[in-house]
Design a protein around this motif. Structure first.
Motif, mmCIF file in Angstrom:
data_model
loop_
_atom_site.group_PDB
_atom_site.id
_atom_site.type_symbol
_atom_site.label_atom_id
_atom_site.label_comp_id
_atom_site.label_asym_id
_atom_site.label_seq_id
_atom_site.Cartn_x
_atom_site.Cartn_y
_atom_site.Cartn_z
ATOM 1 N N TYR A 171 41.752 30.229 34.547
ATOM 2 C CA TYR A 171 42.233 31.473 33.971
ATOM 3 C C TYR A 171 43.286 32.042 34.923
ATOM 4 O O TYR A 171 43.333 31.678 36.096
ATOM 5 C CB TYR A 171 41.101 32.500 33.843
ATOM 6 N N GLN A 188 45.261 43.420 34.969
ATOM 7 C CA GLN A 188 45.074 42.944 33.598
ATOM 8 C C GLN A 188 43.773 42.152 33.460
ATOM 9 O O GLN A 188 43.064 41.901 34.421
ATOM 10 C CB GLN A 188 46.259 42.057 33.195
ATOM 11 N N GLY A 189 43.511 41.770 32.235
ATOM 12 C CA GLY A 189 42.337 40.952 31.949
ATOM 13 C C GLY A 189 42.576 39.501 32.299
ATOM 14 O O GLY A 189 43.584 39.146 32.900
ATOM 15 N N LEU A 190 41.655 38.669 31.900
ATOM 16 C CA LEU A 190 41.724 37.251 32.207
ATOM 17 C C LEU A 190 42.302 36.481 31.024
ATOM 18 O O LEU A 190 41.830 36.618 29.896
ATOM 19 C CB LEU A 190 40.338 36.710 32.538
ATOM 20 N N LEU A 242 42.452 31.921 38.664
ATOM 21 C CA LEU A 242 41.016 31.832 38.887
ATOM 22 C C LEU A 242 40.456 30.558 38.265
ATOM 23 O O LEU A 242 40.778 30.214 37.131
ATOM 24 C CB LEU A 242 40.307 33.037 38.263
ATOM 25 N N GLY A 279 26.901 31.121 31.742
ATOM 26 C CA GLY A 279 27.691 32.011 32.576
ATOM 27 C C GLY A 279 28.559 31.240 33.541
ATOM 28 O O GLY A 279 28.170 30.194 34.059
ATOM 29 N N TYR A 280 29.749 31.761 33.759
ATOM 30 C CA TYR A 280 30.691 31.129 34.677
ATOM 31 C C TYR A 280 30.434 31.584 36.111
ATOM 32 O O TYR A 280 30.085 32.737 36.360
ATOM 33 C CB TYR A 280 32.123 31.552 34.369
ATOM 34 N N PHE A 307 32.881 32.007 39.217
ATOM 35 C CA PHE A 307 34.293 32.009 39.552
ATOM 36 C C PHE A 307 34.501 31.753 41.038
ATOM 37 O O PHE A 307 33.679 32.146 41.873
ATOM 38 C CB PHE A 307 34.932 33.363 39.215
ATOM 39 N N GLY A 308 35.631 31.136 41.340
ATOM 40 C CA GLY A 308 36.108 31.069 42.705
ATOM 41 C C GLY A 308 36.818 32.363 43.066
ATOM 42 O O GLY A 308 36.966 33.265 42.226
ATOM 43 N N SER A 309 37.253 32.450 44.307
ATOM 44 C CA SER A 309 37.922 33.666 44.783
ATOM 45 C C SER A 309 39.373 33.755 44.349
ATOM 46 O O SER A 309 40.010 34.780 44.558
ATOM 47 C CB SER A 309 37.830 33.747 46.302
ATOM 48 N N GLN A 317 28.947 37.651 26.782
ATOM 49 C CA GLN A 317 28.617 37.693 28.200
ATOM 50 C C GLN A 317 29.272 38.919 28.826
ATOM 51 O O GLN A 317 30.286 39.413 28.334
ATOM 52 C CB GLN A 317 29.117 36.428 28.912
ATOM 53 N N TYR A 350 30.591 40.531 32.689
ATOM 54 C CA TYR A 350 30.960 40.236 34.065
ATOM 55 C C TYR A 350 31.367 41.525 34.773
ATOM 56 O O TYR A 350 31.853 42.468 34.143
ATOM 57 C CB TYR A 350 32.139 39.257 34.110
ATOM 58 N N GLN A 365 33.737 42.786 38.126
ATOM 59 C CA GLN A 365 34.722 42.414 39.139
ATOM 60 C C GLN A 365 34.939 43.604 40.066
ATOM 61 O O GLN A 365 35.457 44.643 39.639
ATOM 62 C CB GLN A 365 36.039 41.986 38.489
ATOM 63 N N HIS A 386 36.454 38.678 42.614
ATOM 64 C CA HIS A 386 36.521 37.855 41.424
ATOM 65 C C HIS A 386 35.389 38.238 40.485
ATOM 66 O O HIS A 386 34.392 38.839 40.907
ATOM 67 C CB HIS A 386 36.435 36.368 41.799
ATOM 68 N N PRO A 387 35.510 37.910 39.194
ATOM 69 C CA PRO A 387 34.452 38.264 38.252
ATOM 70 C C PRO A 387 33.140 37.574 38.597
ATOM 71 O O PRO A 387 33.121 36.400 38.983
ATOM 72 C CB PRO A 387 34.997 37.768 36.906
ATOM 73 N N PHE A 412 29.284 36.892 37.000
ATOM 74 C CA PHE A 412 28.477 36.876 35.775
ATOM 75 C C PHE A 412 27.279 37.807 35.928
ATOM 76 O O PHE A 412 26.553 37.770 36.937
ATOM 77 C CB PHE A 412 28.008 35.444 35.506
ATOM 78 N N PHE A 435 33.828 43.487 32.376
ATOM 79 C CA PHE A 435 34.420 42.722 31.286
ATOM 80 C C PHE A 435 33.328 42.175 30.362
ATOM 81 O O PHE A 435 32.304 41.680 30.832
ATOM 82 C CB PHE A 435 35.187 41.502 31.814
ATOM 83 N N LEU A 484 35.834 31.038 27.087
ATOM 84 C CA LEU A 484 35.605 32.436 26.741
ATOM 85 C C LEU A 484 36.905 33.211 26.658
ATOM 86 O O LEU A 484 37.839 32.950 27.417
ATOM 87 C CB LEU A 484 34.713 33.100 27.783
ATOM 88 N N ASN A 485 36.926 34.167 25.731
ATOM 89 C CA ASN A 485 37.974 35.175 25.708
ATOM 90 C C ASN A 485 37.414 36.435 26.337
ATOM 91 O O ASN A 485 36.347 36.907 25.927
ATOM 92 C CB ASN A 485 38.399 35.487 24.263
ATOM 93 N N PHE A 486 38.122 36.965 27.295
ATOM 94 C CA PHE A 486 37.664 38.162 27.990
ATOM 95 C C PHE A 486 38.319 39.403 27.398
ATOM 96 O O PHE A 486 39.505 39.391 27.040
ATOM 97 C CB PHE A 486 37.994 38.074 29.480
ATOM 98 N N GLY A 487 37.537 40.472 27.318
ATOM 99 C CA GLY A 487 38.114 41.758 26.978
ATOM 100 C C GLY A 487 38.984 42.243 28.121
ATOM 101 O O GLY A 487 39.002 41.644 29.203
ATOM 102 N N LYS A 488 39.716 43.317 27.893
ATOM 103 C CA LYS A 488 40.625 43.840 28.927
ATOM 104 C C LYS A 488 39.887 44.586 30.028
ATOM 105 O O LYS A 488 40.475 44.923 31.051
ATOM 106 C CB LYS A 488 41.695 44.726 28.294
#
Lengths: 113, 112
Positions: A35, A41-43, A91, A101-102, A104-106, B33, B35, B37, B42-43, B45, B88, B100-104
């Protein structure tokens, strides 16, 4: 490893240069995702790998972007001929199978100057 | 892919006040799901909801999935400064199938 590892953590590159971003997922996680997140902003989904299946590249914004995953583990995201609008945090995430569930890396913060 | 609207975009509360963020979809979701941040992070879960009308709790956090599986909420009781961050929601990307599509996101600021 214990978590998702990404390198480099920061990358500054000149416009027009190619860059490679690396992701080392959690051992045993079959799914790997890329991502990007622009400032505040979002992902934005880029690409998804699941096991040995063909990757889902539907989120790649242009043909300058490509990714591969070798041996079902480490993944590399390559951006050719970088543009200023490519500046973002990239990311990587992995999960144990799909619909989980994901982790994530940094991230890699890419700045194109 | 499926899109989700997340509201509010920002929320500023005093420590001890409650906070709620909402995620709405125009289509029925198979799952959702959440998340968190932290600033500069980073996000991470938090939870996945699958069943219609499902309610799950994690300490001061309560997650709900609507009966029609088109909306979800995250409620934080008695916020603390450690709750600061962006929350998120994320739903399956129908094009990708599994991504996945993430919300803003909703950015929460808590002042002591």
């Amino acid at each position: 490893g214990a978590g998702v590892s990404q390198s480099p953590s920061n990358k500054v590159t000149e416009k027009g240069k190619d860059v490679e971003l690396r992701c080392d997922p959690i051992s045993g996680h079959t799914a790997l995702y890329w991502y990007r997140q622009s400032l505040g902003q979002g992902l934005e989904f880029l690409i998804y790998f699941q096991g040995n299946s063909a990757p889902d590249k539907s989120g790649l914004p242009s043909d300058r972007f490509s990714a591969e995953r070798t041996g079902g583990s480490v993944s590399t995201l390559t951006i050719q001929r970088t543009q200023q609008e490519d500046s973002a945090v990239y990311l990587c995430a992995s999960s144990h199978g799909t619909l989980r569930g994901y982790t994530f890396g940094s991230g890699t913060r890419l700045t194109v100057v | 892919g499926q899109q989700v609207m997340q509201i509010p975009q920002y929320q500023h509360v005093q420590e001890g006040e409650d906070f709620t963020t909402y995620c709405n979809s125009s289509t029925t979701l198979s799952n959702i799901q959440w998340y968190k941040q932290r600033p500069g992070g980073h996000p991470v879960f938090l939870i996945q909801l699958v069943k219609s009308g499902e309610v799950k709790k994690q300490k001061r956090l309560t997650f709900q999935f609507g009966e029609a599986k088109k909306n979800s909420s995250l409620h934080i009781t008695a916020t603390q400064t450690t709750d600061v961050g962006t929350y998120f929601c994320a739903v399956p990307n129908s094009n990708s199938g599994y991504a996945l599509n993430f919300g803003k996101g909703t950015s929460l600021l808590v002042t002591p």
